[in-house]
Design a protein around this motif. Structure first.
Motif, PDB file in Angstrom:
ATOM      1  N   ARG A   1       0.930  -1.089   0.033  1.00 50.15           N
ATOM      2  CA  ARG A   1      -0.120   0.005   0.029  1.00 50.15           C
ATOM      3  C   ARG A   1       0.977   1.198   0.054  1.00 50.15           C
ATOM      4  O   ARG A   1       1.769   1.406   1.018  1.00 50.15           O
ATOM      5  N   TYR A   2       0.808   1.987  -0.994  1.00 50.02           N
ATOM      6  CA  TYR A   2       1.877   3.103  -1.296  1.00 50.02           C
ATOM      7  C   TYR A   2       1.017   4.289  -0.906  1.00 50.02           C
ATOM      8  O   TYR A   2      -0.006   4.449  -1.316  1.00 50.02           O
ATOM      9  N   ASP A   3       1.760   4.881  -0.057  1.00 52.09           N
ATOM     10  CA  ASP A   3       1.096   6.390   0.522  1.00 52.09           C
ATOM     11  C   ASP A   3       1.263   7.525  -0.550  1.00 52.09           C
ATOM     12  O   ASP A   3       2.097   7.091  -1.428  1.00 52.09           O
ATOM     13  N   PRO A   4       0.617   8.589  -0.647  1.00 50.31           N
ATOM     14  CA  PRO A   4       0.791   9.424  -1.512  1.00 50.31           C
ATOM     15  C   PRO A   4       2.192  10.087  -1.855  1.00 50.31           C
ATOM     16  O   PRO A   4       2.728  10.065  -2.853  1.00 50.31           O
ATOM     17  N   ALA A   5       3.060  10.072  -0.865  1.00 54.76           N
ATOM     18  CA  ALA A   5       4.395  10.622  -0.840  1.00 54.76           C
ATOM     19  C   ALA A   5       5.225   9.497  -1.626  1.00 54.76           C
ATOM     20  O   ALA A   5       5.998   9.848  -2.144  1.00 54.76           O
ATOM     21  N   THR A   6       4.951   8.243  -1.249  1.00 53.23           N
ATOM     22  CA  THR A   6       5.673   7.311  -1.858  1.00 53.23           C
ATOM     23  C   THR A   6       5.694   7.346  -3.322  1.00 53.23           C
ATOM     24  O   THR A   6       6.397   6.939  -4.050  1.00 53.23           O
ATOM     25  N   VAL A   7       4.324   7.264  -3.740  1.00 54.46           N
ATOM     26  CA  VAL A   7       3.836   7.317  -5.160  1.00 54.46           C
ATOM     27  C   VAL A   7       4.559   8.592  -5.950  1.00 54.46           C
ATOM     28  O   VAL A   7       5.102   8.360  -7.053  1.00 54.46           O
ATOM     29  N   GLU A   8       4.638   9.684  -5.277  1.00 50.27           N
ATOM     30  CA  GLU A   8       5.256  10.751  -5.727  1.00 50.27           C
ATOM     31  C   GLU A   8       6.802  10.470  -5.834  1.00 50.27           C
ATOM     32  O   GLU A   8       7.474  10.708  -6.977  1.00 50.27           O
ATOM     33  N   ARG A   9       7.472   9.815  -4.843  1.00 49.55           N
ATOM     34  CA  ARG A   9       8.954   9.456  -4.970  1.00 49.55           C
ATOM     35  C   ARG A   9       9.047   8.642  -6.127  1.00 49.55           C
ATOM     36  O   ARG A   9       9.855   8.822  -6.864  1.00 49.55           O
ATOM     37  N   VAL A  10       8.072   7.545  -6.266  1.00 48.47           N
ATOM     38  CA  VAL A  10       8.315   6.560  -7.430  1.00 48.47           C
ATOM     39  C   VAL A  10       8.485   7.242  -8.566  1.00 48.47           C
ATOM     40  O   VAL A  10       9.135   6.924  -9.480  1.00 48.47           O
ATOM     41  N   GLU A  11       7.190   8.113  -9.041  1.00 50.52           N
ATOM     42  CA  GLU A  11       6.982   8.668 -10.169  1.00 50.52           C
ATOM     43  C   GLU A  11       8.495   9.437 -10.348  1.00 50.52           C
ATOM     44  O   GLU A  11       8.680   9.722 -11.619  1.00 50.52           O
ATOM     45  N   ALA A  12       8.707  10.467  -9.526  1.00 49.69           N
ATOM     46  CA  ALA A  12       9.985  11.214  -9.716  1.00 49.69           C
ATOM     47  C   ALA A  12      11.257  10.350 -10.060  1.00 49.69           C
ATOM     48  O   ALA A  12      11.852  10.859 -10.728  1.00 49.69           O
ATOM     49  N   LEU A  13      11.436   9.335  -9.302  1.00 51.12           N
ATOM     50  CA  LEU A  13      12.618   8.304  -9.856  1.00 51.12           C
ATOM     51  C   LEU A  13      12.544   7.665 -10.977  1.00 51.12           C
ATOM     52  O   LEU A  13      13.486   7.724 -11.648  1.00 51.12           O
ATOM     53  N   ALA A  14      11.103   7.372 -11.430  1.00 53.03           N
ATOM     54  CA  ALA A  14      11.106   6.758 -12.631  1.00 53.03           C
ATOM     55  C   ALA A  14      11.301   7.877 -13.985  1.00 53.03           C
ATOM     56  O   ALA A  14      11.850   7.525 -14.774  1.00 53.03           O
ATOM     57  N   CYS A  15      10.779   8.985 -13.527  1.00 53.29           N
ATOM     58  CA  CYS A  15      11.283  10.019 -14.538  1.00 53.29           C
ATOM     59  C   CYS A  15      12.685  10.272 -14.676  1.00 53.29           C
ATOM     60  O   CYS A  15      13.108  10.461 -15.687  1.00 53.29           O
ATOM     61  N   LEU A  16      13.436  10.319 -13.508  1.00 54.58           N
ATOM     62  CA  LEU A  16      14.704  10.528 -13.515  1.00 54.58           C
ATOM     63  C   LEU A  16      15.780   9.213 -14.514  1.00 54.58           C
ATOM     64  O   LEU A  16      16.516   9.641 -15.231  1.00 54.58           O
ATOM     65  N   ARG A  17      15.073   8.098 -14.042  1.00 57.53           N
ATOM     66  CA  ARG A  17      15.853   7.193 -14.668  1.00 57.53           C
ATOM     67  C   ARG A  17      15.699   7.041 -16.032  1.00 57.53           C
ATOM     68  O   ARG A  17      16.529   6.580 -16.831  1.00 57.53           O
TER      69      ARG A  17
ATOM     70  N   GLY B   1      23.190   5.837  -8.836  1.00 59.93           N
ATOM     71  CA  GLY B   1      23.949   6.719  -8.153  1.00 59.93           C
ATOM     72  C   GLY B   1      23.481   8.040  -7.784  1.00 59.93           C
ATOM     73  O   GLY B   1      23.399   8.921  -6.873  1.00 59.93           O
ATOM     74  N   GLY B   2      23.012   8.551  -9.386  1.00 60.05           N
ATOM     75  CA  GLY B   2      22.555   9.983  -9.102  1.00 60.05           C
ATOM     76  C   GLY B   2      21.427  10.215  -8.480  1.00 60.05           C
ATOM     77  O   GLY B   2      21.065  11.124  -7.827  1.00 60.05           O
ATOM     78  N   MET B   3      20.324   9.212  -8.484  1.00 52.30           N
ATOM     79  CA  MET B   3      19.123   9.351  -8.031  1.00 52.30           C
ATOM     80  C   MET B   3      19.169   9.151  -6.577  1.00 52.30           C
ATOM     81  O   MET B   3      18.589   9.783  -5.597  1.00 52.30           O
ATOM     82  N   ARG B   4      20.408   8.562  -6.110  1.00 55.93           N
ATOM     83  CA  ARG B   4      20.581   8.289  -4.589  1.00 55.93           C
ATOM     84  C   ARG B   4      20.976   9.902  -4.096  1.00 55.93           C
ATOM     85  O   ARG B   4      20.746  10.219  -3.074  1.00 55.93           O
ATOM     86  N   ARG B   5      21.846  10.357  -4.850  1.00 56.19           N
ATOM     87  CA  ARG B   5      22.342  11.512  -4.395  1.00 56.19           C
ATOM     88  C   ARG B   5      21.065  12.494  -4.505  1.00 56.19           C
ATOM     89  O   ARG B   5      21.042  13.530  -3.870  1.00 56.19           O
TER      90      ARG B   5
ATOM     91  N   ASP C   1      22.880  21.768  -9.747  1.00 58.89           N
ATOM     92  CA  ASP C   1      23.980  21.452 -10.411  1.00 58.89           C
ATOM     93  C   ASP C   1      23.862  19.912 -11.182  1.00 58.89           C
ATOM     94  O   ASP C   1      24.146  19.464 -12.019  1.00 58.89           O
ATOM     95  N   LEU C   2      23.215  18.977 -10.100  1.00 58.60           N
ATOM     96  CA  LEU C   2      22.906  17.824 -10.454  1.00 58.60           C
ATOM     97  C   LEU C   2      21.769  17.829 -11.634  1.00 58.60           C
ATOM     98  O   LEU C   2      22.221  16.951 -12.699  1.00 58.60           O
ATOM     99  N   PHE C   3      20.802  18.455 -11.605  1.00 60.70           N
ATOM    100  CA  PHE C   3      19.940  18.504 -12.713  1.00 60.70           C
ATOM    101  C   PHE C   3      20.182  19.257 -13.912  1.00 60.70           C
ATOM    102  O   PHE C   3      20.126  18.602 -15.006  1.00 60.70           O
ATOM    103  N   ALA C   4      21.233  20.139 -13.764  1.00 64.06           N
ATOM    104  CA  ALA C   4      21.964  20.991 -14.743  1.00 64.06           C
ATOM    105  C   ALA C   4      22.866  19.847 -15.648  1.00 64.06           C
ATOM    106  O   ALA C   4      22.526  19.786 -16.985  1.00 64.06           O
ATOM    107  N   ALA C   5      23.445  18.928 -14.898  1.00 58.51           N
ATOM    108  CA  ALA C   5      24.348  18.170 -15.545  1.00 58.51           C
ATOM    109  C   ALA C   5      23.793  16.994 -15.982  1.00 58.51           C
ATOM    110  O   ALA C   5      24.018  16.540 -17.253  1.00 58.51           O
ATOM    111  N   GLN C   6      22.482  16.650 -15.671  1.00 55.11           N
ATOM    112  CA  GLN C   6      21.732  15.559 -16.180  1.00 55.11           C
ATOM    113  C   GLN C   6      21.094  15.980 -17.520  1.00 55.11           C
ATOM    114  O   GLN C   6      21.027  15.441 -18.516  1.00 55.11           O
TER     115      GLN C   6
END
Length: 121
Positions: A15-31, A38-42, A59-64
């Motif tokens: 059961r994913y709470d809204p904050a976890t769903v948001e985190r999964v979506e953000a990580l999926a977009c980054l991936r 390593g970048g996602m962990r950073r 800086d992290l987002f600009a480099a990506q």
């Protein structure tokens, strides 16, 4: 990269709470943008630091973004190569020797661009 996820007691389903769903979506977009694990962990570490890490987040987002722009340019060049090759073979199918010669020249120009890009790495 996800915190412990609660499970439904009766079914055992996560059961994913809204904050976890948001985190999964953000990580999926980054991936999908090509960011490494390593970048996602950073990113997550910096996120936990809040506003104090804003410059590092920038800086992290600009480099990506720069890396992704380079990847897109390389893909565009490969796409152009494939289209020029298709044009060349289409000319051959049609028996259009002038268009075929133009196709050979077009492919050679694209190949030169590929070689130039490869030699600058």
């Amino acid at each position: 990269m996800l915190k412990e996820v609660a499970r439904d007691e009766s079914s055992g389903h996560r059961r994913y709470d809204p904050a976890t769903v948001e985190r999964v979506e953000a990580l999926a977009c980054l991936r999908s943008s090509g960011m490494t694990v390593g970048g996602m962990r950073r990113y997550l570490d910096l996120l936990a630091e809040g506003d104090a890490a804003a410059a590092e987040q920038r800086d992290l987002f600009a480099a990506q973004a720069d890396k992704l722009a380079t990847d897109i340019a390389q893909l565009q060049l490969r796409l152009t190569y494939l289209r020029r090759k298709a044009d060349l073979w289409d000319a051959r199918v049609r028996g259009d020797t002038d268009a075929e010669k133009q196709g050979v020249d077009d492919v050679a120009r694209v190949m030169d661009q590929c070689t130039l890009k490869d030699s600058t790495r």
